[in-house]
Write a protein that holds these residues in place. Structure first.
Motif, short mmCIF file in Angstrom:
data_model
loop_
_atom_site.label_atom_id
_atom_site.label_comp_id
_atom_site.label_asym_id
_atom_site.label_seq_id
_atom_site.Cartn_x
_atom_site.Cartn_y
_atom_site.Cartn_z
N ARG A 257 26.03 38.27 75.68
CA ARG A 257 25.86 36.98 75.02
C ARG A 257 27.04 36.09 75.37
NH1 ARG A 257 29.13 35.99 71.16
NH2 ARG A 257 27.86 34.42 70.18
N VAL A 258 26.81 34.80 75.27
CA VAL A 258 27.87 33.84 75.50
C VAL A 258 27.65 32.67 74.54
CG1 VAL A 258 26.64 32.65 77.40
CG2 VAL A 258 29.13 32.52 77.26
N ASP A 259 28.75 32.18 73.97
CA ASP A 259 28.69 31.04 73.06
C ASP A 259 28.45 29.76 73.83
OD1 ASP A 259 29.26 32.58 70.78
OD2 ASP A 259 31.41 32.41 71.09
N LEU A 260 27.91 28.78 73.10
CA LEU A 260 27.56 27.52 73.72
C LEU A 260 27.51 26.46 72.63
CD1 LEU A 260 25.28 25.92 75.71
CD2 LEU A 260 23.83 27.64 74.72
N VAL A 261 27.80 25.22 72.99
CA VAL A 261 27.65 24.09 72.08
C VAL A 261 26.52 23.22 72.61
CG1 VAL A 261 28.71 22.04 71.07
CG2 VAL A 261 30.08 24.10 71.40
N LEU A 262 25.56 22.92 71.74
CA LEU A 262 24.46 22.02 72.09
C LEU A 262 24.69 20.69 71.40
CD1 LEU A 262 21.39 24.39 71.61
CD2 LEU A 262 22.44 23.67 73.77
N TYR A 263 24.39 19.61 72.08
CA TYR A 263 24.43 18.29 71.49
C TYR A 263 23.21 17.55 72.00
CZ TYR A 263 27.53 18.38 75.57
OH TYR A 263 28.09 18.66 76.79
N ALA A 264 22.99 16.36 71.49
CA ALA A 264 21.74 15.64 71.76
C ALA A 264 21.44 15.49 73.25
CB ALA A 264 21.77 14.27 71.07
N SER A 265 22.46 15.19 74.06
CA SER A 265 22.18 15.00 75.49
C SER A 265 21.79 16.31 76.17
CB SER A 265 23.38 14.36 76.20
OG SER A 265 24.47 15.23 76.20
N ARG A 266 22.29 17.44 75.71
CA ARG A 266 21.85 18.72 76.29
C ARG A 266 20.41 19.02 75.92
NH1 ARG A 266 26.93 22.99 76.25
NH2 ARG A 266 27.94 22.02 78.05
N LEU A 267 20.01 18.66 74.72
CA LEU A 267 18.60 18.83 74.34
C LEU A 267 17.72 17.91 75.18
CD1 LEU A 267 19.00 19.10 70.47
CD2 LEU A 267 18.67 20.97 72.12
N GLU A 268 18.18 16.69 75.42
CA GLU A 268 17.43 15.77 76.27
C GLU A 268 17.32 16.30 77.70
OE1 GLU A 268 15.05 12.75 77.26
OE2 GLU A 268 15.79 13.10 75.24
N SER A 269 18.40 16.87 78.21
CA SER A 269 18.34 17.42 79.58
C SER A 269 17.43 18.65 79.65
CB SER A 269 19.74 17.72 80.12
OG SER A 269 20.32 18.82 79.46
N TRP A 270 17.30 19.40 78.55
CA TRP A 270 16.34 20.51 78.53
C TRP A 270 14.91 19.96 78.57
CZ3 TRP A 270 15.35 24.88 80.24
CH2 TRP A 270 14.36 25.70 79.73
N ALA A 271 14.65 18.86 77.89
CA ALA A 271 13.33 18.21 77.95
C ALA A 271 13.02 17.80 79.39
CB ALA A 271 13.27 17.00 77.03
N ASP A 272 14.00 17.22 80.07
CA ASP A 272 13.81 16.84 81.48
C ASP A 272 13.56 18.07 82.35
OD1 ASP A 272 14.26 14.20 80.73
OD2 ASP A 272 16.35 14.22 81.38
N ALA A 273 14.28 19.16 82.07
CA ALA A 273 14.10 20.40 82.83
C ALA A 273 12.68 20.93 82.65
CB ALA A 273 15.13 21.44 82.40
N LEU A 274 12.17 20.88 81.42
CA LEU A 274 10.79 21.34 81.18
C LEU A 274 9.78 20.50 81.96
CD1 LEU A 274 10.98 22.12 77.36
CD2 LEU A 274 10.73 23.79 79.23
N ASP A 275 10.01 19.19 82.04
CA ASP A 275 9.12 18.33 82.83
C ASP A 275 9.15 18.74 84.31
OD1 ASP A 275 8.42 16.90 80.56
OD2 ASP A 275 9.79 15.23 80.99
N ARG A 276 10.34 19.04 84.83
CA ARG A 276 10.45 19.44 86.23
C ARG A 276 9.81 20.81 86.47
NH1 ARG A 276 15.66 17.97 85.36
NH2 ARG A 276 16.51 19.94 86.14
N LEU A 277 9.99 21.73 85.54
CA LEU A 277 9.33 23.03 85.65
C LEU A 277 7.82 22.87 85.65
CD1 LEU A 277 11.60 25.11 83.26
CD2 LEU A 277 11.27 25.55 85.72
N ASP A 278 7.31 22.00 84.79
CA ASP A 278 5.87 21.74 84.72
C ASP A 278 5.35 21.15 86.02
OD1 ASP A 278 3.44 21.88 83.35
OD2 ASP A 278 3.67 19.88 82.47
N ALA A 279 6.22 20.44 86.74
CA ALA A 279 5.85 19.85 88.03
C ALA A 279 6.03 20.85 89.19
CB ALA A 279 6.67 18.59 88.29
#
Length: 148
Positions: free
Chosen positions: A49-71
């Motif tokens: 395991r590894v610790d991580l900090v999430l903030y709004a822009s990281r959540l937004e970049s995950w949304a973009d990543a999901l769009d790219r994966l879907d493509a």
């Protein structure tokens, strides 16, 4: 996903016992614009395991990543930041999807985890993201999205 606040943002798992999850643990006690989270890797061979900090822009970049994966594109999530990077390759070294977690700035360890996703895995991850955003983002301060 149960009662209480949504916790699992990402869950790649298969019947072979391989999994990579990103779990929200709560608000980060050191930084009011961040969420305390962790990446957990479990396989029959290696776990960590590894610790991580999430903030709004990281959540937004995950949304973009999901769009790219879907493509049909491979993605790297959190690549240009301190801390771990998560890569998702739709066709990995074993001709199946794989998740690569790289902790170059911390432990300097990279783990490659093949998995066989269900057919609806991208829609499932979009729903997870929506639930995490809806619950957690309103609680974050608006100090910006720069890391602490």
């Amino acid at each position: 996903m149960g009662d209480g606040p949504p916790k699992e943002l990402i869950s790649f798992a298969d019947d072979e016992g391989n999994s990579v999850t990103v779990t929200v643990l709560g608000r980060d006690p050191r930084w009011s614009a961040g969420l305390e989270a962790e990446i957990v890797v479990r396989t029959p061979f290696v776990s960590g395991r590894v610790d991580l900090v999430l903030y709004a822009s990281r959540l937004e970049s995950w949304a973009d990543a999901l769009d790219r994966l879907d493509a049909g594109e491979d993605v790297a999530w959190m690549e240009r930041s301190s801390g771990p990077t998560v890569f998702v390759h739709l066709t990995g070294d074993r001709d199946c999807p794989e998740v690569v977690v790289e902790d170059e700035s911390g432990s300097m360890v990279t783990v490659r985890v093949p998995f066989v996703p269900p057919d609806d895995w991208i829609a499932d991850h979009r729903q997870r993201l929506r639930q995490v955003r809806d619950h957690w983002v309103p609680m974050l301060s608006s100090q910006g999205d720069a890391s602490p």
